[in-house]
Design an enzyme around this catalytic site. Structure first.
Site, PDB file in Angstrom:
ATOM      1  N   LEU A  44      -9.892  -7.505 -13.079  1.00  0.00           N
ATOM      2  CA  LEU A  44     -11.599  -7.325 -12.734  1.00  0.00           C
ATOM      3  C   LEU A  44     -12.270  -7.823 -13.816  1.00  0.00           C
ATOM      4  O   LEU A  44     -12.144  -8.004 -15.250  1.00  0.00           O
ATOM      5  CB  LEU A  44     -11.793  -5.930 -12.739  1.00  0.00           C
ATOM      6  CG  LEU A  44     -11.042  -5.673 -11.373  1.00  0.00           C
ATOM      7  CD1 LEU A  44     -10.957  -3.523 -11.418  1.00  0.00           C
ATOM      8  CD2 LEU A  44     -11.782  -5.963 -10.217  1.00  0.00           C
ATOM      9  N   GLY A  70       0.833  -1.301  -0.179  1.00  0.00           N
ATOM     10  CA  GLY A  70      -0.897  -0.263  -0.503  1.00  0.00           C
ATOM     11  C   GLY A  70       1.160   1.087  -0.044  1.00  0.00           C
ATOM     12  O   GLY A  70       0.178   2.177   0.099  1.00  0.00           O
ATOM     13  N   THR A  71       2.198   1.116  -0.285  1.00  0.00           N
ATOM     14  CA  THR A  71       2.692   2.334  -0.925  1.00  0.00           C
ATOM     15  C   THR A  71       1.711   3.540  -1.420  1.00  0.00           C
ATOM     16  O   THR A  71       2.098   4.246  -1.275  1.00  0.00           O
ATOM     17  CB  THR A  71       4.408   2.455  -0.641  1.00  0.00           C
ATOM     18  OG1 THR A  71       4.241   1.809  -1.797  1.00  0.00           O
ATOM     19  CG2 THR A  71       5.274   1.161  -0.226  1.00  0.00           C
ATOM     20  N   ASN A  72       1.702   3.079  -2.673  1.00  0.00           N
ATOM     21  CA  ASN A  72       0.313   4.006  -3.372  1.00  0.00           C
ATOM     22  C   ASN A  72      -0.297   4.878  -2.983  1.00  0.00           C
ATOM     23  O   ASN A  72      -0.816   5.409  -2.884  1.00  0.00           O
ATOM     24  CB  ASN A  72       0.144   3.346  -4.739  1.00  0.00           C
ATOM     25  CG  ASN A  72       1.725   3.316  -5.635  1.00  0.00           C
ATOM     26  OD1 ASN A  72       1.777   4.020  -7.005  1.00  0.00           O
ATOM     27  ND2 ASN A  72       2.231   1.923  -5.768  1.00  0.00           N
ATOM     28  N   MET A  78      -3.943  -7.234  -7.407  1.00  0.00           N
ATOM     29  CA  MET A  78      -2.912  -8.028  -8.502  1.00  0.00           C
ATOM     30  C   MET A  78      -4.725  -9.460  -8.921  1.00  0.00           C
ATOM     31  O   MET A  78      -3.952 -10.034  -9.603  1.00  0.00           O
ATOM     32  CB  MET A  78      -2.144  -8.931  -7.808  1.00  0.00           C
ATOM     33  CG  MET A  78      -0.592  -7.212  -7.338  1.00  0.00           C
ATOM     34  SD  MET A  78      -0.174  -6.999  -8.539  1.00  0.00           S
ATOM     35  CE  MET A  78       0.549  -7.743  -8.735  1.00  0.00           C
ATOM     36  N   HIS A  83       1.823   0.718 -13.427  1.00  0.00           N
ATOM     37  CA  HIS A  83       1.426  -0.208 -13.471  1.00  0.00           C
ATOM     38  C   HIS A  83       3.524  -0.062 -13.343  1.00  0.00           C
ATOM     39  O   HIS A  83       3.617   1.934 -14.250  1.00  0.00           O
ATOM     40  CB  HIS A  83       1.205  -1.040 -15.083  1.00  0.00           C
ATOM     41  CG  HIS A  83       1.638  -2.700 -15.289  1.00  0.00           C
ATOM     42  ND1 HIS A  83       1.724  -3.496 -14.656  1.00  0.00           N
ATOM     43  CD2 HIS A  83       2.676  -2.007 -15.866  1.00  0.00           C
ATOM     44  CE1 HIS A  83       2.191  -4.327 -15.250  1.00  0.00           C
ATOM     45  NE2 HIS A  83       3.415  -4.029 -16.748  1.00  0.00           N
ATOM     46  N   ASN A 109      -5.799   2.457 -13.141  1.00  0.00           N
ATOM     47  CA  ASN A 109      -4.492   1.382 -12.596  1.00  0.00           C
ATOM     48  C   ASN A 109      -3.007   1.792 -13.018  1.00  0.00           C
ATOM     49  O   ASN A 109      -3.151   2.593 -14.022  1.00  0.00           O
ATOM     50  CB  ASN A 109      -4.680  -0.145 -13.711  1.00  0.00           C
ATOM     51  CG  ASN A 109      -3.551  -1.233 -12.917  1.00  0.00           C
ATOM     52  OD1 ASN A 109      -3.172  -0.923 -11.601  1.00  0.00           O
ATOM     53  ND2 ASN A 109      -2.548  -1.675 -13.686  1.00  0.00           N
TER      54      ASN A 109
HETATM   55  C1  GAR Z   1       3.099  -1.488  -7.838  1.00  0.00           C
HETATM   56  O1  GAR Z   1       4.294  -1.791  -8.087  1.00  0.00           O
HETATM   57  C2  GAR Z   1       2.008  -1.245  -8.671  1.00  0.00           C
HETATM   58  O2  GAR Z   1       2.908  -1.074  -9.819  1.00  0.00           O
HETATM   59  C3  GAR Z   1       2.196  -2.834  -8.458  1.00  0.00           C
HETATM   60  O3  GAR Z   1       2.372  -3.391  -7.251  1.00  0.00           O
HETATM   61  C4  GAR Z   1       2.767  -2.856  -7.038  1.00  0.00           C
HETATM   62  C5  GAR Z   1       1.878  -2.099  -5.051  1.00  0.00           C
HETATM   63  O4  GAR Z   1       2.554  -1.699  -4.450  1.00  0.00           O
HETATM   64  N1  GAR Z   1       0.926  -3.456  -9.661  1.00  0.00           N
HETATM   65  C6  GAR Z   1       1.318  -3.863 -10.368  1.00  0.00           C
HETATM   66  O5  GAR Z   1       2.242  -4.565 -11.204  1.00  0.00           O
HETATM   67  C7  GAR Z   1       0.024  -4.426 -11.493  1.00  0.00           C
HETATM   68  N2  GAR Z   1       0.193  -5.260 -12.486  1.00  0.00           N
HETATM   69  P1  GAR Z   1       2.474  -0.857  -2.947  1.00  0.00           P
HETATM   70  O6  GAR Z   1       1.307  -2.254  -2.687  1.00  0.00           O
HETATM   71  O7  GAR Z   1       3.502  -0.506  -2.305  1.00  0.00           O
HETATM   72  O8  GAR Z   1       1.474   0.090  -3.357  1.00  0.00           O
END
Ligand code: GAR
Length: 219
Positions: free
Chosen positions: A95, A15-17, A92, A111, A109
């Site tokens: 949908l 969940g850093t994003n 991940m 990526h 999203n």
């Molecule tokens: C992020 O790097 C995001 O871009 C990736 O998962 C990570 C989640 O990090 N998503 C994908 O690869 C989707 N295809 P987070 O939980 O720290 O935000």
């Protein structure tokens, strides 16, 4: 003052994003994160939602007869929150088309690759093993394919010589944490348009966010 723009964030992991969205978009330009939905009960992102006092729920596919049922319940929960934009921030799972029909042109999203290169579940590993010298981040609208929807924002970065997945991940995370909150604010500001003749082509009026920044003295 901007009109209220309720946003949901879907997560599966750390969940850093989500945190970047809470720190940089929540409370700006009308953006209000009203719901966090996780596909995993043990996702650390849920703790971040709790800390920010945002309503959070878990929708694990294994607890439903199939993904359509899970997505129907999740969409209904999000609609009860009046959500206008659904943000996949490290969510991940795919949908279903039924879910997407509930939120037309309103699911985005992030990526960690320059799409259409390296779609799918292992973009960091794939870029490392291919040995690309330039990587990057894409924020795109979600359609029924895998990482195939119209591109909203993209930023490239030179990748260092390394064998370390973590090093690449850290570098790309820094870009994601800037790009994703910005994309949400731009949508809330109504600064994003699909080209009339080619709906894959997304026009972004970046000047709107700058003007708001100037007024607020923040960016
Ligand atoms: C992020 O790097 C995001 O871009 C990736 O998962 C990570 C989640 O990090 N998503 C994908 O690869 C989707 N295809 P987070 O939980 O720290 O935000």
């Amino acid at each position: 003052m901007s009109a209220r723009f309720p946003v949901a964030v879907l997560v599966s992991g750390s969940g850093t994003n989500l945190q970047a969205i809470l720190d940089q978009a929540h409370g700006r330009d009308g953006v209000e994160v009203v719901a966090v939905a996780s596909s995993k009960a043990d996702a650390h992102a849920l703790e971040r939602a709790r800390q920010a006092e945002i309503d959070a729920a878990v929708f694990e596919s294994s607890r439903y007869s199939d993904r359509s049922e899970r997505d129907r319940e999740m969409a209904a929960w999000l609609e009860r929150h009046g959500v206008r934009l659904v943000v996949l921030a490290g969510f991940m799972e795919l949908l279903t088309p039924g879910f997407l029909r509930n939120f037309p042109n309103a699911v985005i999203n992030v990526h960690p690759a320059l799409l259409p290169a390296f779609p799918g579940a292992h973009p960091i590993e794939d870029q490392l093993s291919y040995g690309v010298k330039v990587g990057g981040v894409t924020v795109h609208f979600v359609d029924e394919g895998v990482d195939s929807g119209p591109i909203l924002l993209q930023e490239a970065v030179e990748l260092p010589y390394t064998r370390s997945r973590e090093e690449i991940l850290d570098l790309l995370h820094t870009i994601e944490h800037k790009l994703l909150p910005r994309a949400i604010r731009l949508i809330a500001l109504n600064a994003v348009r699909f080209d009339r003749d080619n709906p894959r082509l997304v026009r972004v009026d970046e000047s709107l966010i700058e003007e708001t920044a100037a007024v607020k003295g923040t960016k």
